[in-house]
Scaffold this motif. Structure first.
Motif, short mmCIF file in Angstrom:
data_model
loop_
_atom_site.label_atom_id
_atom_site.label_comp_id
_atom_site.label_asym_id
_atom_site.label_seq_id
_atom_site.Cartn_x
_atom_site.Cartn_y
_atom_site.Cartn_z
N GLY A 138 0.84 -1.19 0.00
CA GLY A 138 0.00 0.00 0.00
C GLY A 138 0.87 1.24 0.00
O GLY A 138 2.05 1.19 0.35
N GLY A 139 0.30 2.36 -0.40
CA GLY A 139 1.02 3.63 -0.39
C GLY A 139 2.28 3.62 -1.23
O GLY A 139 3.25 4.28 -0.88
N HIS A 140 2.29 2.87 -2.33
CA HIS A 140 3.44 2.74 -3.23
C HIS A 140 4.66 2.13 -2.54
O HIS A 140 5.79 2.35 -2.94
CB HIS A 140 3.80 4.08 -3.89
N GLU A 141 4.41 1.33 -1.51
CA GLU A 141 5.46 0.61 -0.79
C GLU A 141 5.34 -0.88 -1.10
O GLU A 141 4.23 -1.41 -1.19
CB GLU A 141 5.35 0.84 0.72
N TRP A 142 6.48 -1.53 -1.26
CA TRP A 142 6.53 -2.93 -1.63
C TRP A 142 7.50 -3.70 -0.74
O TRP A 142 8.48 -3.13 -0.27
CB TRP A 142 7.03 -3.07 -3.07
N THR A 143 7.23 -4.97 -0.56
CA THR A 143 8.19 -5.88 0.07
C THR A 143 8.88 -6.63 -1.05
O THR A 143 8.23 -7.23 -1.90
CB THR A 143 7.48 -6.88 1.01
N ASN A 144 10.20 -6.58 -1.05
CA ASN A 144 10.99 -7.26 -2.09
C ASN A 144 11.21 -8.71 -1.68
O ASN A 144 11.84 -8.99 -0.67
CB ASN A 144 12.32 -6.53 -2.27
N LEU A 145 10.65 -9.62 -2.47
CA LEU A 145 10.79 -11.06 -2.21
C LEU A 145 11.63 -11.72 -3.30
O LEU A 145 11.54 -12.92 -3.51
CB LEU A 145 9.40 -11.72 -2.17
N SER A 146 12.43 -10.94 -3.98
CA SER A 146 13.22 -11.42 -5.11
C SER A 146 14.38 -12.30 -4.65
O SER A 146 14.66 -12.43 -3.46
CB SER A 146 13.78 -10.23 -5.89
N GLY A 147 15.04 -12.89 -5.63
CA GLY A 147 16.19 -13.74 -5.34
C GLY A 147 15.74 -15.06 -4.76
O GLY A 147 14.67 -15.57 -5.09
N TRP A 148 16.53 -15.59 -3.87
CA TRP A 148 16.22 -16.91 -3.31
C TRP A 148 14.94 -16.90 -2.49
O TRP A 148 14.30 -17.94 -2.34
CB TRP A 148 17.40 -17.43 -2.50
N GLN A 149 14.52 -15.74 -1.98
CA GLN A 149 13.25 -15.64 -1.26
C GLN A 149 12.06 -16.00 -2.14
O GLN A 149 11.04 -16.48 -1.66
CB GLN A 149 13.03 -14.23 -0.72
N ALA A 150 12.18 -15.74 -3.44
CA ALA A 150 11.08 -16.01 -4.37
C ALA A 150 10.67 -17.47 -4.34
O ALA A 150 9.50 -17.81 -4.53
CB ALA A 150 11.46 -15.58 -5.79
N ARG A 151 11.62 -18.36 -4.10
CA ARG A 151 11.33 -19.80 -4.08
C ARG A 151 10.40 -20.17 -2.91
O ARG A 151 9.72 -21.18 -2.97
CB ARG A 151 12.62 -20.59 -4.01
N LYS A 152 10.37 -19.34 -1.86
CA LYS A 152 9.50 -19.60 -0.73
C LYS A 152 8.06 -19.16 -1.00
O LYS A 152 7.12 -19.70 -0.42
CB LYS A 152 10.00 -18.86 0.52
N THR A 153 7.90 -18.17 -1.86
CA THR A 153 6.58 -17.61 -2.14
C THR A 153 5.96 -18.16 -3.41
O THR A 153 4.77 -18.45 -3.45
CB THR A 153 6.68 -16.07 -2.25
N LEU A 154 6.75 -18.34 -4.45
CA LEU A 154 6.25 -18.80 -5.75
C LEU A 154 6.57 -20.29 -5.90
O LEU A 154 7.74 -20.68 -5.91
CB LEU A 154 6.92 -18.00 -6.87
N LYS A 155 5.52 -21.09 -6.00
CA LYS A 155 5.67 -22.54 -6.12
C LYS A 155 5.25 -22.98 -7.52
O LYS A 155 4.23 -22.52 -8.04
CB LYS A 155 4.82 -23.27 -5.07
N VAL A 156 6.03 -23.87 -8.12
CA VAL A 156 5.71 -24.44 -9.42
C VAL A 156 5.74 -25.96 -9.26
O VAL A 156 6.79 -26.52 -8.94
CB VAL A 156 6.71 -23.97 -10.51
N LYS A 157 4.58 -26.59 -9.46
CA LYS A 157 4.44 -28.02 -9.18
C LYS A 157 3.76 -28.73 -10.34
O LYS A 157 3.12 -28.09 -11.18
CB LYS A 157 3.63 -28.23 -7.91
N TRP A 158 3.83 -30.04 -10.35
CA TRP A 158 3.13 -30.83 -11.37
C TRP A 158 1.62 -30.60 -11.26
O TRP A 158 0.94 -30.49 -12.26
CB TRP A 158 3.46 -32.31 -11.27
N SER A 159 1.12 -30.57 -10.04
CA SER A 159 -0.30 -30.30 -9.84
C SER A 159 -0.45 -29.51 -8.55
O SER A 159 0.43 -29.53 -7.69
CB SER A 159 -1.10 -31.60 -9.76
N ILE A 160 -1.56 -28.79 -8.44
CA ILE A 160 -1.81 -28.02 -7.23
C ILE A 160 -3.18 -28.41 -6.68
O ILE A 160 -4.11 -28.72 -7.42
CB ILE A 160 -1.72 -26.50 -7.46
N LYS A 161 -3.25 -28.43 -5.37
CA LYS A 161 -4.52 -28.78 -4.70
C LYS A 161 -4.81 -27.82 -3.59
O LYS A 161 -3.98 -27.27 -3.00
CB LYS A 161 -4.42 -30.20 -4.15
#
Length: 161
Positions: A138-161
């Motif tokens: 909010g308010g043009h403020e962001w949390t940077n989750l880039s780099g190795w942190q991205a692997r904790k937030t963005l998941k890529v799997k064969w299937s999702i449930k």
């Protein structure tokens, strides 16, 4: 919302990257919205809607710009599919940094929204730790989750449930 994870199937993730690469033609930015459903602290991606499907002139300046009519079409798609916007994703020519324009003009200015930036116009193998991943506070403020942190937030799997 701070620990929300976004899950893609492998086919959707790689399909999205292939579409971004093709739409940008390795010459200009391209982008889209990731739609899906939220269950608790998990976001499940099921569809990508590309900016040029919403606005045929979205890439005419070389960067991604959407006019307000594009958002009316986006909300209509969300209603038709009973989905919500989980994230936006767009390419950059080189690094996956957040530009000043990205920072000050969020595609969806809602707390918790994720913005994904893909380097090299999505050409070649793109690993999650190479992505720019940012969560809107909010308010043009962001949390940077880039780099190795991205692997904790963005998941890529064969299937999702």
């Amino acid at each position: 919302m701070n620990n929300t994870k976004l899950s893609f199937t492998k086919s959707l993730w790689f399909g999205c990257l292939n579409e971004l690469r093709a739409r940008g033609k390795l010459q200009h930015e391209s982008g889209g919205f990731v739609l899906g459903r939220i269950k608790g602290n998990r976001k499940f991606a099921t569809l990508c809607v590309y900016y040029d499907e919403l606005d045929p002139y979205a890439y005419s300046t070389g960067v991604c710009i959407l006019e307000s009519d594009a958002f009316a079409r986006l909300w209509q798609i969300c209603r038709e599919h009973k989905m919500t916007v989980l994230a936006d994703i767009h390419t950059h020519p080189q690094g996956a940094y957040q530009s000043e324009s990205d920072r000050t003009n969020p595609m969806i200015a809602k707390t918790g929204h994720l913005a994904i930036i893909v380097p090299r116009f999505a050409e070649g193998s793109i690993w999650r730790h190479e992505l720019g991943l940012f969560r809107y506070k909010g308010g043009h403020e962001w949390t940077n989750l880039s780099g190795w942190q991205a692997r904790k937030t963005l998941k890529v799997k064969w299937s999702i449930k």
